[in-house]
Design a protein around this motif. Structure first.
Motif, PDB file in Angstrom:
ATOM      1  N   GLU A  62       6.415   3.874   4.936  1.00  0.00           N
ATOM      2  CA  GLU A  62       5.873   2.973   5.952  1.00  0.00           C
ATOM      3  C   GLU A  62       6.804   1.785   6.178  1.00  0.00           C
ATOM      4  O   GLU A  62       7.025   1.351   7.317  1.00  0.00           O
ATOM      5  CB  GLU A  62       4.501   2.478   5.515  1.00  0.00           C
ATOM      6  CG  GLU A  62       3.427   3.567   5.534  1.00  0.00           C
ATOM      7  CD  GLU A  62       2.122   3.084   4.929  1.00  0.00           C
ATOM      8  OE1 GLU A  62       2.088   1.926   4.437  1.00  0.00           O
ATOM      9  OE2 GLU A  62       1.142   3.855   4.932  1.00  0.00           O
ATOM     10  N   GLN A  94      22.841   6.817  12.789  1.00  0.00           N
ATOM     11  CA  GLN A  94      22.851   6.261  14.147  1.00  0.00           C
ATOM     12  C   GLN A  94      24.213   5.635  14.489  1.00  0.00           C
ATOM     13  O   GLN A  94      24.327   4.859  15.434  1.00  0.00           O
ATOM     14  CB  GLN A  94      21.737   5.227  14.300  1.00  0.00           C
ATOM     15  CG  GLN A  94      20.345   5.819  14.143  1.00  0.00           C
ATOM     16  CD  GLN A  94      19.244   4.789  14.292  1.00  0.00           C
ATOM     17  OE1 GLN A  94      19.415   3.774  14.982  1.00  0.00           O
ATOM     18  NE2 GLN A  94      18.094   5.047  13.677  1.00  0.00           N
ATOM     19  N   GLN A 120      19.761   5.958   7.342  1.00  0.00           N
ATOM     20  CA  GLN A 120      19.368   6.059   8.754  1.00  0.00           C
ATOM     21  C   GLN A 120      20.344   5.325   9.656  1.00  0.00           C
ATOM     22  O   GLN A 120      20.650   5.780  10.763  1.00  0.00           O
ATOM     23  CB  GLN A 120      17.949   5.507   8.934  1.00  0.00           C
ATOM     24  CG  GLN A 120      16.862   6.347   8.287  1.00  0.00           C
ATOM     25  CD  GLN A 120      16.781   7.731   8.884  1.00  0.00           C
ATOM     26  OE1 GLN A 120      16.937   7.928  10.096  1.00  0.00           O
ATOM     27  NE2 GLN A 120      16.571   8.726   8.019  1.00  0.00           N
ATOM     28  N   GLU A 127       9.938   2.910   8.074  1.00  0.00           N
ATOM     29  CA  GLU A 127       9.609   3.227   9.467  1.00  0.00           C
ATOM     30  C   GLU A 127       9.412   1.964  10.293  1.00  0.00           C
ATOM     31  O   GLU A 127       9.845   1.887  11.454  1.00  0.00           O
ATOM     32  CB  GLU A 127       8.347   4.102   9.514  1.00  0.00           C
ATOM     33  CG  GLU A 127       7.985   4.601  10.900  1.00  0.00           C
ATOM     34  CD  GLU A 127       9.096   5.446  11.513  1.00  0.00           C
ATOM     35  OE1 GLU A 127       9.224   5.428  12.755  1.00  0.00           O
ATOM     36  OE2 GLU A 127       9.851   6.108  10.766  1.00  0.00           O
ATOM     37  N   ARG A 128       8.774   0.927   9.704  1.00  0.00           N
ATOM     38  CA  ARG A 128       8.557  -0.334  10.428  1.00  0.00           C
ATOM     39  C   ARG A 128       9.877  -0.979  10.806  1.00  0.00           C
ATOM     40  O   ARG A 128      10.050  -1.478  11.910  1.00  0.00           O
ATOM     41  CB  ARG A 128       7.737  -1.314   9.557  1.00  0.00           C
ATOM     42  CG  ARG A 128       6.269  -0.993   9.524  1.00  0.00           C
ATOM     43  CD  ARG A 128       5.426  -2.261   9.284  1.00  0.00           C
ATOM     44  NE  ARG A 128       5.847  -3.008   8.131  1.00  0.00           N
ATOM     45  CZ  ARG A 128       5.398  -2.790   6.891  1.00  0.00           C
ATOM     46  NH1 ARG A 128       4.513  -1.826   6.675  1.00  0.00           N
ATOM     47  NH2 ARG A 128       5.824  -3.526   5.889  1.00  0.00           N
ATOM     48  N   LYS A 137      17.375  -1.571  16.140  1.00  0.00           N
ATOM     49  CA  LYS A 137      17.870  -0.671  17.179  1.00  0.00           C
ATOM     50  C   LYS A 137      19.109  -1.234  17.868  1.00  0.00           C
ATOM     51  O   LYS A 137      20.029  -0.494  18.226  1.00  0.00           O
ATOM     52  CB  LYS A 137      16.773  -0.407  18.205  1.00  0.00           C
ATOM     53  CG  LYS A 137      15.621   0.434  17.656  1.00  0.00           C
ATOM     54  CD  LYS A 137      14.529   0.637  18.702  1.00  0.00           C
ATOM     55  CE  LYS A 137      13.401   1.506  18.172  1.00  0.00           C
ATOM     56  NZ  LYS A 137      12.315   1.706  19.169  1.00  0.00           N
ATOM     57  N   LEU A 165      12.842   0.531  11.113  1.00  0.00           N
ATOM     58  CA  LEU A 165      13.589   1.372  12.058  1.00  0.00           C
ATOM     59  C   LEU A 165      13.100   1.200  13.490  1.00  0.00           C
ATOM     60  O   LEU A 165      13.853   1.407  14.448  1.00  0.00           O
ATOM     61  CB  LEU A 165      13.490   2.845  11.648  1.00  0.00           C
ATOM     62  CG  LEU A 165      14.110   3.209  10.289  1.00  0.00           C
ATOM     63  CD1 LEU A 165      13.940   4.698  10.019  1.00  0.00           C
ATOM     64  CD2 LEU A 165      15.588   2.841  10.243  1.00  0.00           C
ATOM     65  N   GLN A 166      11.839   0.811  13.655  1.00  0.00           N
ATOM     66  CA  GLN A 166      11.259   0.659  14.985  1.00  0.00           C
ATOM     67  C   GLN A 166      11.437  -0.744  15.567  1.00  0.00           C
ATOM     68  O   GLN A 166      11.091  -0.988  16.720  1.00  0.00           O
ATOM     69  CB  GLN A 166       9.761   0.997  14.942  1.00  0.00           C
ATOM     70  CG  GLN A 166       9.472   2.444  14.565  1.00  0.00           C
ATOM     71  CD  GLN A 166      10.170   3.434  15.484  1.00  0.00           C
ATOM     72  OE1 GLN A 166      10.187   3.266  16.712  1.00  0.00           O
ATOM     73  NE2 GLN A 166      10.773   4.463  14.891  1.00  0.00           N
ATOM     74  N   THR A 167      12.003  -1.680  14.788  1.00  0.00           N
ATOM     75  CA  THR A 167      12.165  -3.044  15.306  1.00  0.00           C
ATOM     76  C   THR A 167      13.332  -3.103  16.300  1.00  0.00           C
ATOM     77  O   THR A 167      14.342  -2.413  16.144  1.00  0.00           O
ATOM     78  CB  THR A 167      12.436  -4.038  14.166  1.00  0.00           C
ATOM     79  OG1 THR A 167      13.621  -3.640  13.486  1.00  0.00           O
ATOM     80  CG2 THR A 167      11.276  -4.086  13.190  1.00  0.00           C
ATOM     81  N   PRO A 168      13.213  -3.957  17.318  1.00  0.00           N
ATOM     82  CA  PRO A 168      14.311  -4.111  18.295  1.00  0.00           C
ATOM     83  C   PRO A 168      15.601  -4.556  17.634  1.00  0.00           C
ATOM     84  O   PRO A 168      16.693  -4.156  18.049  1.00  0.00           O
ATOM     85  CB  PRO A 168      13.782  -5.170  19.258  1.00  0.00           C
ATOM     86  CG  PRO A 168      12.299  -5.123  19.118  1.00  0.00           C
ATOM     87  CD  PRO A 168      12.044  -4.768  17.686  1.00  0.00           C
TER      88      PRO A 168
END
Length: 619
Positions: free
Chosen positions: A453, A492, A488, A456-457, A465, A459-462
């Motif tokens: 969790e 990328q 990860q 994943e939190r 990215k 990895l999803q933050t702006p």
């Protein structure tokens, strides 16, 4: 019942104050006394060191009990003189008092009794002492062998300071005959506390531990004094350790002295250095401590006269010695210049406004002059207060002090602060340990789910990215989140940089690619290639630290560890950072010690190394 107290300081004032509270009908006398004591006792104009006149007076007035305050009359044999005429007197004989009057004698007794103490050597020759000091490494302590009014101890940071202290004592006679012989001993780290006990020659019963403050100024700065304040009891020492120390340092010596035919009756006072669960004796005193007496007497619930008589009659074992479950604190108001040459004769104002309950002003160095109270010594007044907690007792003390004035008056404003710091540290350790146990209670599946969790939190933050360059800070005790994020990021096509803390030395240094690959392999089961640390860490888009990070101002906004904080704030204070609010489980490198506590220790130990190491990284 007639009782004579010998002395004139705040200690004797506190003793008279307590004796006056006895259930017995007491006719109290004090030689020579002070203006403060005059309100409690009849003053007798005889010096505390005039043994013959004191004996004659006690015989003439048929004193039932004499109580000796200062150490000088004990060295002169006042107890021997009184006992030879069958007068009850509270205090040790001249031979027993050598536990205080001769450091070398005390060391020999301690060795024989098995008392824990620092390593030492004694010298009667300045040249030999100087040669020994040159061979010693690190800090050392130089002590005048005889009585020096509590000022014969010099803590020396360097060899040069030790040699200076040796010559001051032995060559220039700074402490008079007390410096004919000196003791040089190793410097001990820890908390210095005082343990006082009533003794009747066979039995000893302890008082609560107290902590004196010897240095003249706040933050333990300046020269040693006779004491600038104290408090009792000491909250950061366990009852179990207290009992152990009493047996090791007090009862063992009392038993040995009795066996040798030199029974110790009176107050045996052990100056202790406590470090962890161990305590070593720095020195012994053979009388009530000053200013410890000014906090111990308010706490004493039992009748002091009953205890003193029991000690004289060897009936202490069957006598109750009970203290109130409260705290007491005292602060010394001193003259300008003390402990060196100081001013006297200044009028004292504001004494009448001190009227709070359980608050007492004891006179240390005062006299009446033309109907006015004036200062007459280095330590002038001792303000003491008692309450449910130490903080409340100190508040009363400082409130009372604020209403008293005399020209040049100064006092320490940090009495008792070490107790609060230690108490706070212990509370934090307890909380951290509870959190660690709570985290440890998670099952493996719960851990994996939580870690997934967290990753994943992020990895999803702006911020993640958008980031092209990422500094992922970890060490060998980090959990799986950081290396998983590294993996990860590399997938990328982001650049990853890994600074590393060596698990053995705790030094911060750039991680070689091979080392970082090895560590990430240990975490993930596969080697993860990472880039070496860049020449300019401030160009990072994102910094991740074992699941925590900082805002743009450099403030921590997630969970984490102090060493990481220091590193990031120093190396990259302005780069954009993001926090993950979660608990990080770290494995302790010291069995049984929470990782947080260990890291706090590292910060302290490395506080001068860290800035230098970060500079090396930036270069």
């Amino acid at each position: 019942m007639k009782v004579l107290v010998i002395g004139s300081g705040a200690r004797e004032h506190a003793l008279c104050w307590k004796i006056r509270q006895s259930r017995k009908k007491i006719d109290l006398f004090c030689a020579p006394g002070s203006p403060g004591i005059a309100k409690l006792a009849t003053l007798v104009p005889i010096s505390a060191t005039d043994v013959q006149q004191l004996l004659d007076y006690a015989l003439k007035e048929e004193m039932d009990l004499t109580v000796v305050g200062p150490e000088a009359p004990l060295e002169l044999g006042i107890v021997d003189a009184f006992e030879s005429r069958e007068l009850a007197i509270f205090g040790p004989t001249r031979a027993a008092a050598m536990l205080e009057t001769s450091k070398s004698f005390a060391k020999k007794i301690m060795q024989e009794a098995g008392v824990p103490m620092p390593f030492y050597q004694e010298f009667s020759d300045a040249a030999a002492a100087t040669e020994w000091a040159k061979k010693m490494k690190g800090k050392m302590v130089v002590k005048a062998d005889g009585l020096a009014a509590g000022k014969g101890v010099t803590v020396c940071e360097t060899e040069e300071e030790a040699i200076k202290a040796i010559h001051e004592a032995m060559t220039y006679r700074k402490f008079g005959s007390a410096g004919n012989k000196i003791v040089i001993e190793e410097f001990l780290e820890g908390e210095e506390v005082s343990l006082l006990a009533f003794c009747d020659g066979k039995t000893a019963k302890p008082m609560p531990l107290a902590q004196d403050h010897k240095k003249a100024f706040d933050f333990d700065e300046g020269p040693n004094t006779g004491g600038m304040g104290a408090y009792a009891p000491v909250p950061f020492i366990s009852r179990q350790l207290e009992k152990k120390v009493f047996q090791q340092t007090i009862q063992s010596v009392v038993s040995l002295m009795h066996k040798k035919g030199t029974p110790f009756k009176g107050i045996l006072y052990a100056g202790l250095m406590v470090n962890g669960n161990e305590a070593r004796v720095l020195e012994y005193n053979a009388r009530f401590g000053d200013p410890e007496t000014e906090v111990l007497m308010p706490l004493l619930k039992s009748d002091l006269v009953d205890i003193l008589l029991a000690c004289c009659r060897q009936k202490l074992a069957s006598t109750t010695v009970e203290f109130r479950p409260q705290s007491a604190a005292c602060v010394v108001a001193a003259s300008k210049g003390y402990p060196g040459p100081h001013e006297t004769g200044h009028p004292i104002h504001g004494m009448g406004s001190v009227c709070a309950p359980d608050t007492v002003v004891f006179h240390a160095g005062t006299q009446e002059k033309e109907g006015n109270l004036v200062s007459s010594g280095g330590r002038v007044l001792v303000v003491s207060a008692m309450d449910k907690t130490l903080s409340l007792a100190l508040a009363k003390t400082y409130t009372a002090l604020a209403s008293i004035q005399f020209n040049g008056m100064h006092y320490r404003k940090d009495i008792g602060q070490r107790a609060f710091k230690k108490e706070l540290s212990d509370k934090k350790t307890k909380i951290r340990e509870e959190k660690r146990k709570k985290r440890s209670a998670l099952t493996n599946s719960q851990r994996k789910q939580k870690s997934a969790e967290i990753v994943e939190r992020l990895l999803q933050t702006p911020e993640f990215k958008k980031a092209k360059n990422i500094m992922a800070y970890m060490n060998y005790s980090s959990e799986v989140e950081t290396p998983a994020i590294i993996q990860q990021a590399l997938k990328q096509k982001k650049k990853v940089f890994v600074p590393f803390v060596d698990p053995k030395t705790h030094h911060i240094h750039p991680t070689p690619v091979s080392a970082a690959t090895r560590y990430t392999k240990d975490f993930l089961g596969i080697p993860v290639p990472v880039s070496p640390l860049p020449t300019d860490p401030k160009k990072m888009d994102l910094v991740i630290v074992a699941g925590i990070a900082f805002d743009e101002s450099g403030h921590r906004i997630g969970h984490g560890r102090g060493l990481y904080d220091k590193f990031l704030k120093t190396v990259s204070p302005k780069c954009h950072k993001i926090a993950l609010a979660f608990e990080v489980q770290l494995t302790p490198e010291v069995p049984g010690e929470p990782h947080d506590v260990r890291m706090d220790k590292i910060i302290t130990e490395k506080r001068e190394i860290l800035p230098q190491k970060t500079k090396e990284i930036i270069k």
